[in-house]
Design an enzyme around this catalytic site. Sequence first.
Site, PDB file in Angstrom:
ATOM      1  N   THR A   1      -6.224  -1.109  10.175  1.00  0.00           N
ATOM      2  CA  THR A   1      -5.975  -0.147  11.251  1.00  0.00           C
ATOM      3  C   THR A   1      -5.703  -0.790  12.612  1.00  0.00           C
ATOM      4  OG1 THR A   1      -7.606   1.284  10.137  1.00  0.00           O
ATOM      5  CG2 THR A   1      -6.637   2.085  12.175  1.00  0.00           C
TER       6      THR A   1
ATOM      7  N   LYS B   1     -13.265   2.843   1.051  1.00  0.00           N
ATOM      8  CA  LYS B   1     -12.906   2.780   2.472  1.00  0.00           C
ATOM      9  C   LYS B   1     -14.144   3.129   3.301  1.00  0.00           C
ATOM     10  CE  LYS B   1      -8.954   4.605   3.684  1.00  0.00           C
ATOM     11  NZ  LYS B   1      -7.819   5.585   3.773  1.00  0.00           N
TER      12      LYS B   1
ATOM     13  N   ARG C   1       0.844  -1.204   0.000  1.00  0.00           N
ATOM     14  CA  ARG C   1       0.000   0.000   0.000  1.00  0.00           C
ATOM     15  C   ARG C   1       0.874   1.248   0.000  1.00  0.00           C
ATOM     16  NH1 ARG C   1      -1.907   2.793   5.023  1.00  0.00           N
ATOM     17  NH2 ARG C   1      -3.579   4.257   4.466  1.00  0.00           N
TER      18      ARG C   1
ATOM     19  N   ARG D   1     -10.497  19.951   9.399  1.00  0.00           N
ATOM     20  CA  ARG D   1      -9.632  20.331  10.521  1.00  0.00           C
ATOM     21  C   ARG D   1     -10.014  21.717  11.051  1.00  0.00           C
ATOM     22  NH1 ARG D   1      -5.216  16.921  10.531  1.00  0.00           N
ATOM     23  NH2 ARG D   1      -4.750  15.850   8.570  1.00  0.00           N
TER      24      ARG D   1
END
Length: 467
Positions: free
Chosen positions: A274, A216, A35, A76
Amino acid sequence: MYRNRRAKIVATIGPASSSPDMLKRLFEAGVDTFRMNFSHGSHQDHAAVFRAIRTLEKEMGCPIGILQDLQGPKIRVGQIPNGRMTVKTGDTLRFCLSTDDHAGAILLPHREIYTAVTAGDDLLIDDGRVRVRVLDAKAEVLETVVIVGGIISDRKGVNIPNAVLDISPLTTKDRRDLEFGLELGVDWVALSFVQKASDLAEARSLISQRAGLIAKIEKPSALIEIDSIIQLADGIMVARGDLGVEIPPEDVPGRQKELVRACRAAEKPVIVATQMLDSMISAPTPTRAEATDVAMAVYDGADAVMLSAETAAGIYPVETVEIMDRIIRSTENHKFYKSLMADADFNDPLSVPQAVASVAADLATSIGAPLIAAFTSSGMTAARVARKRPALPILAITPVEIVARQLCLLWGAVSIHSKDITTYEQAVSQARTIGSALKLVGEKDNIVVVASVPFGHTGTTNSLRVV
């Protein structure tokens, strides 16, 4: 290369693993697909890694998959006065699109948020370390109360679990990165921040058939449309980092099982990702809980398990892959594993191609065949056999190079790129030759051959023989 395991390993490349020597060591330790994380690194860095993997592929004489992971939009906060601030439970905070007329407010420069959130919605800051609840939402101002206090510092990420933002999952940066990756020749593209099925349309139009598209799953809204997303994507990544922030952590294991099962039913590869061996970023061995986490993904039937920072930036990248490989092998050899794989019943009517592949898997198991040889142009024949999760290797033989590389993600597939064939006699000869070279087939063994006839036609899977 035959690794004598069914689940695949995906490893993220970064500063700790980008050299040709380290890439080779990681492959030999068990990596099936590499990846490239485009949240980090320059195009020049990624191009060097890509070339090194393709050189390694030629040296090893077997396909190696490459997955490009796009960054996606990042929500953010802006600059915080003095770089950081401490907030306490019960404090009121104001977030503004622009702080010009709002002294003391926190900059949140994303207009999409102000039109999407309503009173009662929560904002999770810095992976949920700080949680605030919206009291009032205006066009450019959010009035909130702190539910969980902590420290807010510059540029920390913000998650909004209950809102669907009117924002494309492809930023300007992503589009540049995507075109670069496709020009290189990546095999898979992973799309971040998928909120709904329609989010896949733009990426699909840009990618076409140049690579496989992986969605995802990291937003709660994506779970609502998951069936449509799976149908439109070529594969799924269970991105448990952001997903585990945006849904209650106790819900993540069940959601993981649901996603793996749904992808298996749809004959699409699914990656569980993850924090799988997170402590090995700095430790030579995993925690027992981490080993169990990897094993549970394998017991669920995941096509692949993924390493992130463990191999990208960790101190022990090779050891991490070796341990993940050992956990998979041990799990797949456990007495409960085969029964768990065999007991899955999807209760759906089978098409003729699915029925042929299912019978091939059952027949090969019944007669004690050492392998199933699946001849495939698109990868679908092998995927249909893999849906059954048979307890023997699937020799996935294809004349299409990118398909051979994409099959490095598919459960149970021993991916082989070969010359095109036109007759069953050629197919049988090729299956026996490859099986013997891999030391899987003895002279007197029966093998099961499944294919689309005439050869070269995609999607039919209409022929089954024992030879």
